[in-house]
Design an enzyme around this catalytic site. Structure first.
Site, PDB file in Angstrom:
ATOM      1  N   THR A 123       0.687  -0.678   0.254  1.00 55.72           N
ATOM      2  CA  THR A 123      -0.166  -0.435  -0.104  1.00 55.72           C
ATOM      3  C   THR A 123       0.468   1.417  -0.367  1.00 55.72           C
ATOM      4  OG1 THR A 123      -1.222   1.384   1.235  1.00 55.72           O
ATOM      5  CG2 THR A 123      -0.052  -0.260   2.454  1.00 55.72           C
TER       6      THR A 123
ATOM      7  N   TYR B 236      -1.803   0.172  10.083  1.00 57.71           N
ATOM      8  CA  TYR B 236      -1.736  -0.577   8.833  1.00 57.71           C
ATOM      9  C   TYR B 236      -1.046  -0.251   8.152  1.00 57.71           C
ATOM     10  CZ  TYR B 236      -3.760  -0.758   4.157  1.00 57.71           C
ATOM     11  OH  TYR B 236      -3.735  -0.989   2.807  1.00 57.71           O
TER      12      TYR B 236
END
Ligand code: UDP
Length: 330
Positions: free
Chosen positions: A117, A141
């Protein structure tokens, strides 16, 4: 040889399944259906219900199905949730990936492609960010994904498999043929939330933060159509299979839209002027994040086919309507 897709019943994974099945590849999906749906898996693939972190089961599956490549999507993906439940993210993302890597090594898998990501970069500003930029994730995350990247690089060096790490910017849209889309009942991502407001599934929506250092004060993101993203994975898979080197690739279009711009586009495409309230900033959100995707374009000839916010929203809207019909029938 077979490709194993973990998380293939989820949003991005189900589009990857479509992409490879359309090309005639042999695909096995491993998904625990915690957020995915069995009906999202194309009938041409074989769905195995199970946990990607279960080393024994996955090792046996790799051997039984003669899996030579893994594309690993399974994981938790909501930035604000990771702030309040960090250990869930270190378990579902970092821990599960570690075990999956062990199973991959046990089973002699040659190629490992990982769903990373742009959140690994952290604060990047309005300049497009390239793969060799410093990593400084702002959320658990992002850190859970960064740690997985590190494990992959170390394990590949020690055990000799090849990897492709793809850093996604903001994935949105749906299969242009409306065969799949974002189906999770808990929506947090901007375009999905706005479409739920437009279709009357929620009363309205909030814009989180209007005082960022951006032209209109709302956050800027680089929205990439999920089918272009699936295509990028297919190119990386082909590259690794044909002897190409391990690599990290950004996947985005190189230009962004503000939250306000996206909300306006959803309103104009749906024709619904749903209520929008201005709210405080959300924890863990960087002001702007835009991809420099020169590497994948140059190295692999990736040519996005859907670099158009109107198409992204239109495809997502078509899927949302189809999903509502399906949910009404269930
Ligand atoms: N956002 C928003 N309202 C919402 C959902 C998201 O204002 O209901 C904003 C969010 O704060 C961020 C941007 O939209 O600035 C993109 O958020 P999203 O959750 O879609 O993806 P992320 O960038 O966090 O991965």
């Amino acid at each position: 040889m077979t490709v194993l897709i973990t998380g293939g019943a989820g949003y991005i994974g189900s589009h990857m399944v479509l992409n490879l099945c359309d090309k005639g590849e042999n695909v096995v999906v491993l998904d625990n259906l915690s957020t995915g749906h069995d009906w999202s898996v194309d009938a041409r693939a074989r769905l195995v219900i199970g946990d990607a972190g279960d080393i024994e089961t996955v090792t046996a599956l790799i051997r039984r199905e003669q899996i030579d490549s893994i594309i690993h999507f399974a994981g938790s993906i909501i930035v604000p949730e990771s702030v309040v439940e960090p250990l869930k993210y270190y378990a579902n993302n970092t821990g599960v990936s570690r075990n999956l890597l062990e199973a991959a090594v046990n089973g002699g898998v040659s190629n490992f492609i990982f769903s990373s990501t742009a959140a690994v970069y952290g604060m990047t500003g309005l300049e497009p960010v390239a793969e060799d930029s410093a990593l400084s994730p702002m959320s658990p995350y992002g850190r859970s994904k960064m740690m997985t990247e590190m494990m992959i690089v170390d394990a590949a060096a020690a055990h000799g498999f090849k990897y492709g790490i793809l850093r996604y910017f903001n994935v949105a849209g749906a299969d242009p043929l409306a065969r799949s889309g974002q189906s999770s009942s808990v929506a947090t991502h901007l375009i999905k939330v706005a479409l739920q407001a437009a279709t009357g599934q929620r009363e309205g929506m909030q814009i989180f933060g209007t005082d960022y250092e951006t032209p209109d004060g709302t956050c800027i993101r680089d929205y990439i159509h999920v089918s272009d993203l699936a295509d990028a994975h297919a190119l990386v898979l082909g590259h690794l299979k044909s002897g190409g080197d391990s690599a990290v690739f950004n996947c985005g279009y190189g230009h962004g839209f503000s939250v306000s711009e996206v909300v306006s586009r959803v309103k104009s495409i749906t024709g619904v002027d749903f209520p929008v309230s201005l709210a405080a900033r959300r924890d863990g959100d960087p002001p702007a994040i835009i991809a420099n995707s020169a590497r994948i374009k140059t190295a692999l000839g990736w040519t996005p086919a859907h670099d158009d916010l109107t198409q992204i929203v239109t495809d997502a809207f078509a899927w949302e309507k189809k999903l509502m019909t399906r949910n009404r029938k269930e």
